[in-house]
Design a protein around this motif. Sequence first.
Motif, PDB file in Angstrom:
ATOM      1  N   PRO A  73     -27.543  48.606   8.572  1.00 10.19           N
ATOM      2  CA  PRO A  73     -28.796  49.325   8.289  1.00 10.19           C
ATOM      3  C   PRO A  73     -28.737  50.233   7.056  1.00 10.19           C
ATOM      4  O   PRO A  73     -29.670  50.252   6.255  1.00 10.19           O
ATOM      5  N   LYS A  74     -27.649  50.970   6.885  1.00 10.01           N
ATOM      6  CA  LYS A  74     -27.540  51.868   5.728  1.00 10.01           C
ATOM      7  C   LYS A  74     -27.538  51.071   4.427  1.00 10.01           C
ATOM      8  O   LYS A  74     -28.244  51.419   3.468  1.00 10.01           O
ATOM      9  N   ASP A  75     -26.763  49.996   4.382  1.00 13.14           N
ATOM     10  CA  ASP A  75     -26.699  49.151   3.187  1.00 13.14           C
ATOM     11  C   ASP A  75     -28.043  48.471   2.921  1.00 13.14           C
ATOM     12  O   ASP A  75     -28.462  48.318   1.777  1.00 13.14           O
ATOM     13  N   ARG A  76     -28.719  48.067   4.002  1.00 10.10           N
ATOM     14  CA  ARG A  76     -30.036  47.430   3.874  1.00 10.10           C
ATOM     15  C   ARG A  76     -31.029  48.394   3.232  1.00 10.10           C
ATOM     16  O   ARG A  76     -31.785  48.018   2.329  1.00 10.10           O
ATOM     17  N   ASN A  77     -31.026  49.649   3.668  1.00 12.87           N
ATOM     18  CA  ASN A  77     -31.939  50.646   3.096  1.00 12.87           C
ATOM     19  C   ASN A  77     -31.649  50.889   1.620  1.00 12.87           C
ATOM     20  O   ASN A  77     -32.572  51.017   0.805  1.00 12.87           O
ATOM     21  N   ILE A  78     -30.376  50.934   1.258  1.00 14.99           N
ATOM     22  CA  ILE A  78     -29.995  51.114  -0.148  1.00 14.99           C
ATOM     23  C   ILE A  78     -30.473  49.922  -0.970  1.00 14.99           C
ATOM     24  O   ILE A  78     -31.071  50.087  -2.037  1.00 14.99           O
ATOM     25  N   TYR A  79     -30.232  48.722  -0.473  1.00 13.20           N
ATOM     26  CA  TYR A  79     -30.621  47.500  -1.186  1.00 13.20           C
ATOM     27  C   TYR A  79     -32.137  47.443  -1.377  1.00 13.20           C
ATOM     28  O   TYR A  79     -32.627  47.168  -2.471  1.00 13.20           O
ATOM     29  N   MET A  80     -32.874  47.709  -0.297  1.00 11.87           N
ATOM     30  CA  MET A  80     -34.335  47.651  -0.387  1.00 11.87           C
ATOM     31  C   MET A  80     -34.870  48.714  -1.348  1.00 11.87           C
ATOM     32  O   MET A  80     -35.851  48.474  -2.058  1.00 11.87           O
ATOM     33  N   GLY A  81     -34.220  49.873  -1.395  1.00 17.41           N
ATOM     34  CA  GLY A  81     -34.610  50.899  -2.363  1.00 17.41           C
ATOM     35  C   GLY A  81     -34.400  50.433  -3.793  1.00 17.41           C
ATOM     36  O   GLY A  81     -35.228  50.697  -4.674  1.00 17.41           O
ATOM     37  N   LYS A  82     -33.309  49.718  -4.025  1.00 17.58           N
ATOM     38  CA  LYS A  82     -33.042  49.193  -5.370  1.00 17.58           C
ATOM     39  C   LYS A  82     -34.043  48.105  -5.740  1.00 17.58           C
ATOM     40  O   LYS A  82     -34.462  48.005  -6.893  1.00 17.58           O
ATOM     41  N   VAL A  83     -34.436  47.272  -4.761  1.00 23.46           N
ATOM     42  CA  VAL A  83     -35.464  46.255  -5.016  1.00 23.46           C
ATOM     43  C   VAL A  83     -36.751  46.946  -5.442  1.00 23.46           C
ATOM     44  O   VAL A  83     -37.398  46.540  -6.421  1.00 23.46           O
ATOM     45  N   LEU A  84     -37.132  47.990  -4.732  1.00 25.15           N
ATOM     46  CA  LEU A  84     -38.349  48.732  -5.058  1.00 25.15           C
ATOM     47  C   LEU A  84     -38.267  49.335  -6.459  1.00 25.15           C
ATOM     48  O   LEU A  84     -39.210  49.213  -7.258  1.00 25.15           O
ATOM     49  N   ASP A  85     -37.147  49.941  -6.799  1.00 28.17           N
ATOM     50  CA  ASP A  85     -36.969  50.576  -8.107  1.00 28.17           C
ATOM     51  C   ASP A  85     -36.947  49.569  -9.252  1.00 28.17           C
ATOM     52  O   ASP A  85     -37.562  49.788 -10.291  1.00 28.17           O
ATOM     53  N   LYS A  86     -36.233  48.469  -9.071  1.00 25.35           N
ATOM     54  CA  LYS A  86     -36.010  47.534 -10.180  1.00 25.35           C
ATOM     55  C   LYS A  86     -37.070  46.441 -10.287  1.00 25.35           C
ATOM     56  O   LYS A  86     -37.380  45.991 -11.382  1.00 25.35           O
ATOM     57  N   ARG A  87     -37.611  45.990  -9.128  1.00 23.08           N
ATOM     58  CA  ARG A  87     -38.542  44.862  -9.158  1.00 23.08           C
ATOM     59  C   ARG A  87     -39.955  45.225  -8.762  1.00 23.08           C
ATOM     60  O   ARG A  87     -40.872  44.412  -8.901  1.00 23.08           O
ATOM     61  N   GLY A  88     -40.154  46.433  -8.246  1.00 19.99           N
ATOM     62  CA  GLY A  88     -41.503  46.914  -7.966  1.00 19.99           C
ATOM     63  C   GLY A  88     -41.966  46.705  -6.532  1.00 19.99           C
ATOM     64  O   GLY A  88     -41.308  46.051  -5.723  1.00 19.99           O
ATOM     65  N   LYS A  89     -43.117  47.287  -6.255  1.00 16.56           N
ATOM     66  CA  LYS A  89     -43.696  47.297  -4.907  1.00 16.56           C
ATOM     67  C   LYS A  89     -44.026  45.892  -4.409  1.00 16.56           C
ATOM     68  O   LYS A  89     -43.827  45.587  -3.231  1.00 16.56           O
ATOM     69  N   MET A  90     -44.532  45.028  -5.287  1.00 17.20           N
ATOM     70  CA  MET A  90     -44.904  43.679  -4.863  1.00 17.20           C
ATOM     71  C   MET A  90     -43.678  42.893  -4.380  1.00 17.20           C
ATOM     72  O   MET A  90     -43.725  42.258  -3.325  1.00 17.20           O
ATOM     73  N   ALA A  91     -42.584  42.964  -5.114  1.00 18.23           N
ATOM     74  CA  ALA A  91     -41.351  42.272  -4.710  1.00 18.23           C
ATOM     75  C   ALA A  91     -40.807  42.877  -3.421  1.00 18.23           C
ATOM     76  O   ALA A  91     -40.333  42.153  -2.542  1.00 18.23           O
ATOM     77  N   TRP A  92     -40.889  44.197  -3.301  1.00 12.34           N
ATOM     78  CA  TRP A  92     -40.435  44.874  -2.085  1.00 12.34           C
ATOM     79  C   TRP A  92     -41.244  44.412  -0.883  1.00 12.34           C
ATOM     80  O   TRP A  92     -40.697  44.121   0.177  1.00 12.34           O
ATOM     81  N   ASN A  93     -42.574  44.323  -1.055  1.00  7.63           N
ATOM     82  CA  ASN A  93     -43.448  43.863   0.032  1.00  7.63           C
ATOM     83  C   ASN A  93     -43.120  42.435   0.445  1.00  7.63           C
ATOM     84  O   ASN A  93     -43.059  42.120   1.635  1.00  7.63           O
ATOM     85  N   GLU A  94     -42.940  41.552  -0.532  1.00  7.26           N
ATOM     86  CA  GLU A  94     -42.623  40.150  -0.239  1.00  7.26           C
ATOM     87  C   GLU A  94     -41.309  40.044   0.530  1.00  7.26           C
ATOM     88  O   GLU A  94     -41.218  39.295   1.509  1.00  7.26           O
ATOM     89  N   LEU A  95     -40.295  40.782   0.079  1.00  9.51           N
ATOM     90  CA  LEU A  95     -39.010  40.733   0.753  1.00  9.51           C
ATOM     91  C   LEU A  95     -39.098  41.342   2.153  1.00  9.51           C
ATOM     92  O   LEU A  95     -38.534  40.801   3.104  1.00  9.51           O
ATOM     93  N   THR A  96     -39.832  42.423   2.299  1.00 11.04           N
ATOM     94  CA  THR A  96     -40.010  43.051   3.606  1.00 11.04           C
ATOM     95  C   THR A  96     -40.680  42.086   4.576  1.00 11.04           C
ATOM     96  O   THR A  96     -40.264  41.957   5.736  1.00 11.04           O
ATOM     97  N   LEU A  97     -41.700  41.376   4.119  1.00 11.66           N
ATOM     98  CA  LEU A  97     -42.379  40.394   4.976  1.00 11.66           C
ATOM     99  C   LEU A  97     -41.403  39.302   5.405  1.00 11.66           C
ATOM    100  O   LEU A  97     -41.384  38.895   6.572  1.00 11.66           O
ATOM    101  N   GLU A  98     -40.622  38.820   4.480  1.00 17.76           N
ATOM    102  CA  GLU A  98     -39.663  37.754   4.772  1.00 17.76           C
ATOM    103  C   GLU A  98     -38.586  38.249   5.756  1.00 17.76           C
ATOM    104  O   GLU A  98     -38.225  37.533   6.687  1.00 17.76           O
ATOM    105  N   VAL A  99     -38.112  39.462   5.564  1.00 14.48           N
ATOM    106  CA  VAL A  99     -37.104  40.039   6.462  1.00 14.48           C
ATOM    107  C   VAL A  99     -37.707  40.213   7.860  1.00 14.48           C
ATOM    108  O   VAL A  99     -37.048  39.914   8.866  1.00 14.48           O
ATOM    109  N   ASN A 100     -38.942  40.672   7.933  1.00 14.06           N
ATOM    110  CA  ASN A 100     -39.583  40.891   9.234  1.00 14.06           C
ATOM    111  C   ASN A 100     -39.845  39.582   9.983  1.00 14.06           C
ATOM    112  O   ASN A 100     -39.931  39.589  11.207  1.00 14.06           O
TER     113      ASN A 100
END
Length: 76
Positions: A46-73
């Motif tokens: 969980p800790k590593d997942r939160n760090i990774y998802m934060g980096k996705v948000l920072d580097k690739r933006g909200k749209m990429a974060w949303n897409e990945l979050t949907l896929e993970v869910n």
Amino acid sequence: MPPLPSEPCCKHNDERLVTVRGRALSNYSEDYRRYCEAKMVLNMKPKDRNIYMGKVLDKRGKMAWNELTLEVNRGV
């Protein structure tokens, strides 16, 4: 070779079809890349997942974060 249901980014000699959730995808398609990334994220602690998802948000933006979050869910 006929066009694949999920188009690859470009032509590759080692391209193959992969079945994911009942869909045939190219192993070079964006859909397959997203699936593999989500699978990797689900295997993180969980800790590593939160760090990774934060980096996705920072580097690739909200749209990429949303897409990945949907896929993970959806789960793998």
